[in-house]
Design a protein around this motif. Structure first.
Motif, mmCIF file in Angstrom:
data_model
loop_
_atom_site.group_PDB
_atom_site.id
_atom_site.type_symbol
_atom_site.label_atom_id
_atom_site.label_comp_id
_atom_site.label_asym_id
_atom_site.label_seq_id
_atom_site.Cartn_x
_atom_site.Cartn_y
_atom_site.Cartn_z
ATOM 1 N N ASP A 106 -14.362 -27.506 75.494
ATOM 2 C CA ASP A 106 -13.356 -28.895 75.738
ATOM 3 C C ASP A 106 -13.080 -28.923 77.382
ATOM 4 N N PRO A 107 -13.767 -29.983 78.136
ATOM 5 C CA PRO A 107 -13.744 -30.067 79.536
ATOM 6 C C PRO A 107 -12.368 -29.856 79.956
ATOM 7 N N SER A 108 -11.212 -30.487 79.225
ATOM 8 C CA SER A 108 -9.965 -30.450 79.704
ATOM 9 C C SER A 108 -8.860 -29.023 79.373
ATOM 10 N N HIS A 109 -9.747 -28.169 78.602
ATOM 11 C CA HIS A 109 -9.109 -26.844 78.296
ATOM 12 C C HIS A 109 -8.668 -26.142 79.960
ATOM 13 N N GLU A 110 -7.684 -25.528 79.950
ATOM 14 C CA GLU A 110 -7.305 -24.788 81.332
ATOM 15 C C GLU A 110 -6.932 -23.111 80.833
ATOM 16 N N TYR A 111 -7.653 -22.895 81.748
ATOM 17 C CA TYR A 111 -7.600 -21.116 81.747
ATOM 18 C C TYR A 111 -6.618 -20.726 82.803
ATOM 19 N N GLU A 112 -5.638 -19.574 82.309
ATOM 20 C CA GLU A 112 -4.651 -19.524 83.345
ATOM 21 C C GLU A 112 -5.137 -17.794 83.924
ATOM 22 N N HIS A 113 -4.774 -17.871 85.141
ATOM 23 C CA HIS A 113 -5.220 -16.516 85.995
ATOM 24 C C HIS A 113 -3.986 -16.170 86.818
#
Length: 276
Positions: A106-113
């Motif tokens: 999913d291109p709009s998925h956001e990873y959290e770091h």
């Protein structure tokens, strides 16, 4: 692999298990021709597929007349509608290099770091935890750029450099001989040279400036990161990258048929130096 000879190229690369369903092939054949026409590219390459947990990314690249000019990268989730990706920047590389694990699809998925940032309050300096959001589309740009720089390859002689600078497809290229096809020195990285600039004049003395203007695979680090195999009774040479599992290069000796395809999870084999 060149979009114009897509079906033959997929057949040659199928020994590694990289294949597409008939409907995906039909969609790619049509849509990549439209991409070439609409964006006015000189050539369009089907780069490969990055496997996601929910959906897969199909990747294509457009080349201008100068073959070593920065390539334009597009992605699709259905092999029909293509979206242009931005070029990789240093900021993207710094952000995305910390993300590990599989792609979602999913291109709009956001990873959290979580990053530790120094905060000044008067004379006191203390570290504060800051959550950074990284979009999957940004990570996709980073991974494609890393794979291109590390393992995108072409056979010696497939491109030639003109005295004026631009690099063109060599129309007289008839393929490598069988003995040359078995040597890593017969293959070059498909990018601007890095190691070549560090060579001495003595080392460059035997090189042909119109053909040997890119970095050879024989000096790749770690040594042993490429596997060369002959298939179909020596009618096909296949190179597989152990550093980026899923990258397959194929070439039929004494013919113009060559190309590479990546089908994998987009994860680098960081343990390779300990496995060799």
């Amino acid at each position: 692999m060149d979009a114009e000879s897509l079906l033959l190229s997929l057949e040659l690369a199928s020994g590694s298990g990289q294949g597409l369903s008939p409907d995906r092939r039909a969609s790619l054949l049509t849509s990549l021709m439209l991409v070439k026409r609409d964006y006015r590219y000189d050539r369009v390459l089907f780069w490969g597929r990055i496997l996601g947990l929910v959906a897969d990314y199909y990747i294509a690249q457009g080349l201008s007349e100068d073959q070593l000019a920065p390539r334009k990268t597009l992605y699709s989730l259905n092999c029909t509608e293509w979206s242009l990706l931005p070029p990789a920047t240093e900021e993207m590389v710094a952000q995305s290099s910390v993300v590990k694990g599989r792609f979602m699809g999913d291109p709009s998925h956001e990873y959290e770091h979580i990053e530790l940032q120094k905060v000044n309050e008067g004379e006191k300096v203390f570290e504060e935890e800051v959550v950074v959001q990284i979009k999957e589309e940004t990570r996709l740009v980073y991974v494609i750029d890393q794979i291109d720089k590390a393992v995108a390859i072409i056979p010696r002689g497939a491109l030639f450099k003109t005295p004026f600078g631009p690099t063109h497809v060599n129309r007289t290229f008839e393929g490598l001989s069988l003995s040359e096809a078995k040597k890593l020195s017969s293959y070059f990285h498909f990018r601007e040279p890095v190691e070549l600039k560090n060579k001495t004049l003595l080392e460059k003395a035997d090189l042909d400036p119109s053909l040997d203007f890119m970095d050879s695979l024989e000096h790749d680090v770690p040594k042993g990161s490429w596997s060369i195999q002959m298939e179909r009774g020596n009618a096909l040479v296949v190179l597989r990258s152990l550093l980026w599992p899923g990258l397959t290069f194929y070439h039929a000796p004494r013919t113009k048929n060559y190309g590479y395809i990546y089908v994998g999870t987009g994860e680098k084999n960081m343990d390779l130096p300990f496995m060799l």
